[in-house]
Design an enzyme around this catalytic site. Structure first.
Site, PDB file in Angstrom:
ATOM      1  N   GLN A 198      -4.019  -1.460  10.043  1.00 43.32           N
ATOM      2  CA  GLN A 198      -4.045  -2.791   9.446  1.00 43.32           C
ATOM      3  C   GLN A 198      -4.614  -3.814  10.431  1.00 43.32           C
ATOM      4  O   GLN A 198      -4.207  -3.873  11.593  1.00 43.32           O
ATOM      5  CB  GLN A 198      -2.616  -3.188   9.025  1.00 43.32           C
ATOM      6  CG  GLN A 198      -2.515  -4.482   8.244  1.00 43.32           C
ATOM      7  CD  GLN A 198      -3.160  -4.442   6.869  1.00 43.32           C
ATOM      8  OE1 GLN A 198      -3.252  -3.387   6.240  1.00 43.32           O
ATOM      9  NE2 GLN A 198      -3.628  -5.584   6.396  1.00 43.32           N
ATOM     10  N   ASP A 206     -10.674   3.133   4.763  1.00 42.05           N
ATOM     11  CA  ASP A 206     -11.032   1.706   4.721  1.00 42.05           C
ATOM     12  C   ASP A 206     -12.553   1.507   4.686  1.00 42.05           C
ATOM     13  O   ASP A 206     -13.033   0.433   4.359  1.00 42.05           O
ATOM     14  CB  ASP A 206     -10.499   0.993   5.979  1.00 42.05           C
ATOM     15  CG  ASP A 206      -9.278   0.142   5.696  1.00 42.05           C
ATOM     16  OD1 ASP A 206      -9.136  -0.330   4.559  1.00 42.05           O
ATOM     17  OD2 ASP A 206      -8.471  -0.055   6.626  1.00 42.05           O
ATOM     18  N   LYS A 252       0.839  -1.210   0.000  1.00 43.68           N
ATOM     19  CA  LYS A 252       0.000   0.000   0.000  1.00 43.68           C
ATOM     20  C   LYS A 252       0.867   1.250   0.000  1.00 43.68           C
ATOM     21  O   LYS A 252       0.577   2.227  -0.688  1.00 43.68           O
ATOM     22  CB  LYS A 252      -0.916  -0.013   1.235  1.00 43.68           C
ATOM     23  CG  LYS A 252      -2.026  -1.058   1.150  1.00 43.68           C
ATOM     24  CD  LYS A 252      -2.717  -1.275   2.491  1.00 43.68           C
ATOM     25  CE  LYS A 252      -3.733  -2.415   2.417  1.00 43.68           C
ATOM     26  NZ  LYS A 252      -4.310  -2.764   3.734  1.00 43.68           N
TER      27      LYS A 252
HETATM   28  N1  GUN Z   1      -6.476  -6.648   6.704  1.00 49.47           N
HETATM   29  C1  GUN Z   1      -6.816  -7.362   5.616  1.00 49.47           C
HETATM   30  N2  GUN Z   1      -7.420  -6.578   4.701  1.00 49.47           N
HETATM   31  C2  GUN Z   1      -7.464  -5.344   5.229  1.00 49.47           C
HETATM   32  C3  GUN Z   1      -7.951  -4.091   4.747  1.00 49.47           C
HETATM   33  O1  GUN Z   1      -8.494  -3.962   3.649  1.00 49.47           O
HETATM   34  N3  GUN Z   1      -7.802  -3.042   5.590  1.00 49.47           N
HETATM   35  C4  GUN Z   1      -7.233  -3.161   6.805  1.00 49.47           C
HETATM   36  N4  GUN Z   1      -7.147  -2.075   7.561  1.00 49.47           N
HETATM   37  N5  GUN Z   1      -6.778  -4.298   7.287  1.00 49.47           N
HETATM   38  C5  GUN Z   1      -6.880  -5.383   6.490  1.00 49.47           C
END
Ligand code: GUN
Length: 292
Positions: A96, A119, A52
């Site tokens: 995350q 998110d 990311k």
């Molecule tokens: N863990 C797995 N997928 C995601 C996501 O799309 N966002 C976040 N914050 N954590 C994750």
């Protein structure tokens, strides 16, 4: 059968965003910024966060990764989130998941300002989605809709059947497709593991969205001819012929289902890459709406 190319589409979205950010830079304006907060040493999470952050840098966005020890007290994490809630250089905050067990995930998500909730996990964002207000939709469902729109797939009045009811995919994509808006306006059915005969629902789908986390679950006899298939699954199955010992398959048995479908997303190369692209798009949106 036509393949829906998520890799290509994600790369187009990144190029479009880069173009916008280049213009901001030329005019001397601030650029959008995303902070990713990572707690502990989960290898999968580390890879996600690194990707990311790389995506952000590639298109000229500001990006920062905050790494905290697995044992960090909840209070400290809350304070860090609050610090970024106030930071004008960061328009999106991503914590995350999963978080270590001693931390209450819901509490952390609720601490993120809804204005920076790229998110789309905050209850305010979820609620706004349900009542049809413009908001941040979680990235995977937003990416699915984006693919349908860019491939000019008719959704109005079509029967979308969602397989799976998770908060991250099933429920939000159902709400997105239900909205009285372009790229949606569908008739929506959500079905899940409690169904006695899932196939009776999936066979009705004009557009089938599979998000149940079971490898190759959807077989040819579960879909009708001409169906549009969106496969959200990312499952590892053993493959001793490969050096890593496994390969990734979706929730759909691609070889069986592809010949019956009009459009289908492959795994990998379908929805997965769109999730990352939509995070960038949400961050840019946060910047436009609430940044300066
Ligand atoms: N863990 C797995 N997928 C995601 C996501 O799309 N966002 C976040 N914050 N954590 C994750």
């Amino acid at each position: 059968m036509k393949l829906i190319d998520g890799k290509q589409t994600a790369s187009e979205i990144r190029a479009e965003l880069k173009n916008e950010i280049d213009k901001l830079k030329l005019s001397g304006k601030n650029v959008p910024g995303l902070v990713a907060i990572l707690v502990g040493e989960n290898p999968a999470s580390e890879i996600y966060v690194r990707s990311k952050s790389k995506d952000c840098e590639e298109i000229g966005m500001r990006s920062k990764v905050e790494k905290l020890d697995a044992g960090v007290p909840e209070k400290e994490l809350l304070e860090l989130v609050d610090k970024y809630n106030k930071d004008k250089d960061y328009h999106g905050i991503l914590v995350q998941l999963p978080l270590p067990k001693h931390i209450d995930e819901d509490k952390i998500i609720e601490a993120i300002s809804p204005k920076k909730d790229v998110d789309g996990f905050h209850p305010v964002s979820v609620g706004n989605l349900v009542i049809g207000k413009d908001t941040f939709a979680s990235c995977t469902p937003a990416g699915i809709q984006e693919l349908l729109v860019r491939y000019k797939i008719e959704t109005k009045g079509k029967h979308v059947v969602v397989l799976g009811r998770s908060n991250i995919v099933g429920k939000p994509i159902a709400n997105i497709m239900l909205q009285k808006k372009e790229g949606a306006n569908s008739i929506v059915t959500i079905c899940h593991s409690a169904a006695k005969d899932l196939a009776q629902y999936t066979r009705q789908a004009d557009i089938l969205i599979a998000a149940i986390g079971q490898p190759k679950f959807v077989k040819a006899d579960m879909v009708k001819d001409g169906v549009v298939v969106v496969d959200v699954g990312i499952n590892r199955i053993e493959d001793k012929n490969l050096p890593k010992g496994y390969r990734i398959v979706g929730d759909v048995d691609f070889d069986e289902v592809a010949p019956k479908s009009s459009f289908i997303t492959p795994v990998p190369g379908g929805v997965g890459l769109m999730t990352r692209a939509m995070l960038l798009k949400n961050t840019y949106k946060a910047y436009l709406l609430y940044g300066e």
